[in-house]
Design a protein around this motif. Structure first.
Motif, PDB file in Angstrom:
ATOM      1  N   ALA A  19     -17.186  -2.042  -0.879  1.00 43.91           N
ATOM      2  CA  ALA A  19     -15.984  -2.084  -1.721  1.00 43.91           C
ATOM      3  C   ALA A  19     -15.145  -3.313  -1.405  1.00 43.91           C
ATOM      4  N   MET A  20     -14.998  -3.637  -0.126  1.00 39.31           N
ATOM      5  CA  MET A  20     -14.216  -4.807   0.256  1.00 39.31           C
ATOM      6  C   MET A  20     -14.884  -6.093  -0.232  1.00 39.31           C
ATOM      7  N   ARG A  21     -16.198  -6.128  -0.167  1.00 39.67           N
ATOM      8  CA  ARG A  21     -16.897  -7.318  -0.669  1.00 39.67           C
ATOM      9  C   ARG A  21     -16.779  -7.434  -2.179  1.00 39.67           C
ATOM     10  N   SER A  22     -16.776  -6.299  -2.873  1.00 37.76           N
ATOM     11  CA  SER A  22     -16.676  -6.346  -4.331  1.00 37.76           C
ATOM     12  C   SER A  22     -15.309  -6.839  -4.789  1.00 37.76           C
ATOM     13  N   LEU A  23     -14.286  -6.684  -3.943  1.00 31.08           N
ATOM     14  CA  LEU A  23     -12.972  -7.211  -4.291  1.00 31.08           C
ATOM     15  C   LEU A  23     -12.983  -8.731  -4.385  1.00 31.08           C
ATOM     16  N   LEU A  24     -13.902  -9.352  -3.662  1.00 32.75           N
ATOM     17  CA  LEU A  24     -13.964 -10.811  -3.629  1.00 32.75           C
ATOM     18  C   LEU A  24     -15.003 -11.383  -4.579  1.00 32.75           C
ATOM     19  N   ALA A  25     -16.096 -10.652  -4.792  1.00 31.61           N
ATOM     20  CA  ALA A  25     -17.251 -11.251  -5.430  1.00 31.61           C
ATOM     21  C   ALA A  25     -17.378 -10.972  -6.912  1.00 31.61           C
ATOM     22  N   SER A  26     -16.699  -9.971  -7.432  1.00 27.95           N
ATOM     23  CA  SER A  26     -16.898  -9.616  -8.835  1.00 27.95           C
ATOM     24  C   SER A  26     -15.627  -8.993  -9.388  1.00 27.95           C
ATOM     25  N   PRO A  27     -15.484  -8.940 -10.695  1.00 31.32           N
ATOM     26  CA  PRO A  27     -14.343  -8.204 -11.270  1.00 31.32           C
ATOM     27  C   PRO A  27     -14.375  -6.759 -10.800  1.00 31.32           C
ATOM     28  N   TRP A  28     -13.210  -6.210 -10.570  1.00 29.28           N
ATOM     29  CA  TRP A  28     -13.142  -4.870 -10.012  1.00 29.28           C
ATOM     30  C   TRP A  28     -13.642  -3.843 -11.020  1.00 29.28           C
ATOM     31  N   ASN A  29     -14.351  -2.853 -10.507  1.00 32.55           N
ATOM     32  CA  ASN A  29     -14.728  -1.724 -11.343  1.00 32.55           C
ATOM     33  C   ASN A  29     -14.832  -0.487 -10.473  1.00 32.55           C
ATOM     34  N   GLU A  30     -14.674   0.649 -11.103  1.00 31.49           N
ATOM     35  CA  GLU A  30     -14.615   1.922 -10.381  1.00 31.49           C
ATOM     36  C   GLU A  30     -15.894   2.215  -9.623  1.00 31.49           C
ATOM     37  N   GLN A  31     -17.015   1.831 -10.165  1.00 33.10           N
ATOM     38  CA  GLN A  31     -18.298   2.128  -9.536  1.00 33.10           C
ATOM     39  C   GLN A  31     -18.413   1.463  -8.169  1.00 33.10           C
ATOM     40  N   ASN A  32     -17.853   0.267  -8.028  1.00 30.63           N
ATOM     41  CA  ASN A  32     -17.917  -0.444  -6.753  1.00 30.63           C
ATOM     42  C   ASN A  32     -16.873   0.031  -5.759  1.00 30.63           C
ATOM     43  N   LEU A  33     -15.695   0.397  -6.260  1.00 30.84           N
ATOM     44  CA  LEU A  33     -14.579   0.677  -5.372  1.00 30.84           C
ATOM     45  C   LEU A  33     -14.443   2.150  -4.986  1.00 30.84           C
ATOM     46  N   LEU A  34     -14.853   3.065  -5.868  1.00 32.22           N
ATOM     47  CA  LEU A  34     -14.598   4.487  -5.627  1.00 32.22           C
ATOM     48  C   LEU A  34     -15.276   5.022  -4.370  1.00 32.22           C
ATOM     49  N   PRO A  35     -16.567   4.752  -4.116  1.00 28.82           N
ATOM     50  CA  PRO A  35     -17.192   5.307  -2.897  1.00 28.82           C
ATOM     51  C   PRO A  35     -16.496   4.856  -1.619  1.00 28.82           C
ATOM     52  N   GLY A  36     -16.161   3.584  -1.528  1.00 32.54           N
ATOM     53  CA  GLY A  36     -15.481   3.098  -0.333  1.00 32.54           C
ATOM     54  C   GLY A  36     -14.107   3.693  -0.175  1.00 32.54           C
ATOM     55  N   THR A  37     -13.390   3.874  -1.293  1.00 33.78           N
ATOM     56  CA  THR A  37     -12.068   4.493  -1.233  1.00 33.78           C
ATOM     57  C   THR A  37     -12.159   5.934  -0.751  1.00 33.78           C
ATOM     58  N   LEU A  38     -13.150   6.664  -1.239  1.00 33.56           N
ATOM     59  CA  LEU A  38     -13.321   8.056  -0.830  1.00 33.56           C
ATOM     60  C   LEU A  38     -13.640   8.166   0.665  1.00 33.56           C
ATOM     61  N   VAL A  39     -14.472   7.266   1.171  1.00 32.03           N
ATOM     62  CA  VAL A  39     -14.787   7.280   2.611  1.00 32.03           C
ATOM     63  C   VAL A  39     -13.535   6.984   3.435  1.00 32.03           C
ATOM     64  N   ALA A  40     -12.757   5.985   3.002  1.00 34.04           N
ATOM     65  CA  ALA A  40     -11.524   5.647   3.720  1.00 34.04           C
ATOM     66  C   ALA A  40     -10.561   6.836   3.723  1.00 34.04           C
ATOM     67  N   LEU A  41     -10.438   7.519   2.597  1.00 30.07           N
ATOM     68  CA  LEU A  41      -9.564   8.691   2.520  1.00 30.07           C
ATOM     69  C   LEU A  41     -10.101   9.828   3.380  1.00 30.07           C
ATOM     70  N   ALA A  42     -11.423   9.984   3.440  1.00 24.11           N
ATOM     71  CA  ALA A  42     -12.018  11.031   4.272  1.00 24.11           C
ATOM     72  C   ALA A  42     -11.713  10.779   5.757  1.00 24.11           C
ATOM     73  N   ILE A  43     -11.821   9.516   6.174  1.00 29.04           N
ATOM     74  CA  ILE A  43     -11.487   9.182   7.570  1.00 29.04           C
ATOM     75  C   ILE A  43     -10.011   9.426   7.833  1.00 29.04           C
ATOM     76  N   LEU A  44      -9.168   9.114   6.839  1.00 30.74           N
ATOM     77  CA  LEU A  44      -7.735   9.343   6.968  1.00 30.74           C
ATOM     78  C   LEU A  44      -7.435  10.829   7.130  1.00 30.74           C
TER      79      LEU A  44
END
Length: 273
Positions: free
Chosen positions: A229-254
């Motif tokens: 997800a962090m790499r997708s912020l730099l390399a491509s236009p943002w989209n839910e498919q790239n960002l959602l899994p990483g966000t969910l993992v970060a929230l789970a750790i939180l």
């Protein structure tokens, strides 16, 4: 003869407990000052990540740049260094708590009506401030090494925010360990658990370049989605498919960190140790 009035016989009310937010501000400011007076908490994760970022980019960029999105290897290595900063810097809250427990300051605060959660939240907030500075500094170094995100400044802000979000979960985990053990070595074990995991993901190349058993290891590694997800912020236009899994993992750790801190706080409240 003295006269006894109603005011003299009225029961004396106990002092009101201070507002939790009012206590949180001074406690957080004290934790921040402790970080500033302790270079190992502030500078060690930053310098370590900066060192590896410069080495990785300098030695590997010419060999693997063709596999990196846009041909810039810094787009691959900067998110990795921010990921490691998130869990190495995440030990800050635990170390601050261990220091206060060892000095007896924590025990003295325990006898006051200050909110118990404020005693944990203050070092976590200080750790978040430290992580923000570290992430922003590493991102600035990335710009000097050729970073040029597709989405511009919003990507840089989002990348810093993602580092802090992920790091907050580790801060809470470290705080829980610090409360439970009062031992700085035990707090350091939080980093030792996650650091080896960072090498069993797409460490030096994009995920789609992995093969064999390493690809399967990356698929089940919980650090892979945040890194992607962090790499997708730099390399491509943002989209839910790239960002959602990483966000969910970060929230789970939180959530896991908050639950662990709650359990440790409840145990200390019951036992008084």
């Amino acid at each position: 003869m003295s006269t006894v009035t109603a005011a003299d016989t009225a029961p004396v009310s106990p002092p009101a407990a201070p507002n939790a937010r009012a206590a949180l501000g001074p406690l957080t400011a004290r934790s921040v000052r402790s970080c500033l007076r302790t270079p190992s908490l502030l500078l060690s994760p930053l310098l370590t990540s900066a060192f590896f970022m410069i080495i990785y980019e300098g030695q590997l960029s010419s060999a693997v740049a063709a596999t990196a999105p846009g041909g810039r290897y810094i787009d691959v290595v900067l998110p990795l260094c921010l990921l490691t900063t998130a869990f190495t810097g995440g030990a800050t809250a635990g170390q601050l708590l261990v220091r206060d427990i060892g000095s007896g300051y924590h025990a003295r605060l325990w006898l006051t009506p200050v909110s118990r959660w404020a005693l944990v939240t203050a070092p976590v907030l200080a750790g978040m401030a430290v992580l923000t500075v570290q992430a922003a500094t590493l991102t600035g170094l990335g710009l000097l090494l050729g970073l040029n995100p597709v989405s511009g400044a919003p990507a840089l802000i989002a990348l810093t925010g993602a580092t802090v979000l992920l790091g907050t979960g580790f801060l809470l985990l470290a705080a829980a360990v610090g409360l439970h053990t009062g031992n700085s070595s035990a707090v350091g074990s939080v980093t030792l658990v996650f650091f080896p995991l960072s090498f069993f993901t797409a460490t030096f190349v994009p995920r789609d370049q992995l093969g064999g058993w390493m690809a399967r290891a990356a698929d089940i590694n919980p650090l892979t989605p945040p890194l992607d997800a962090m790499r997708s912020l730099l390399a491509s236009p943002w989209n839910e498919q790239n960002l959602l899994p990483g966000t969910l993992v970060a929230l789970a750790i939180l959530v896991a960190g908050a639950a662990a801190a709650h359990l440790a706080l409840t145990r200390r409240t019951r036992t008084g140790v």
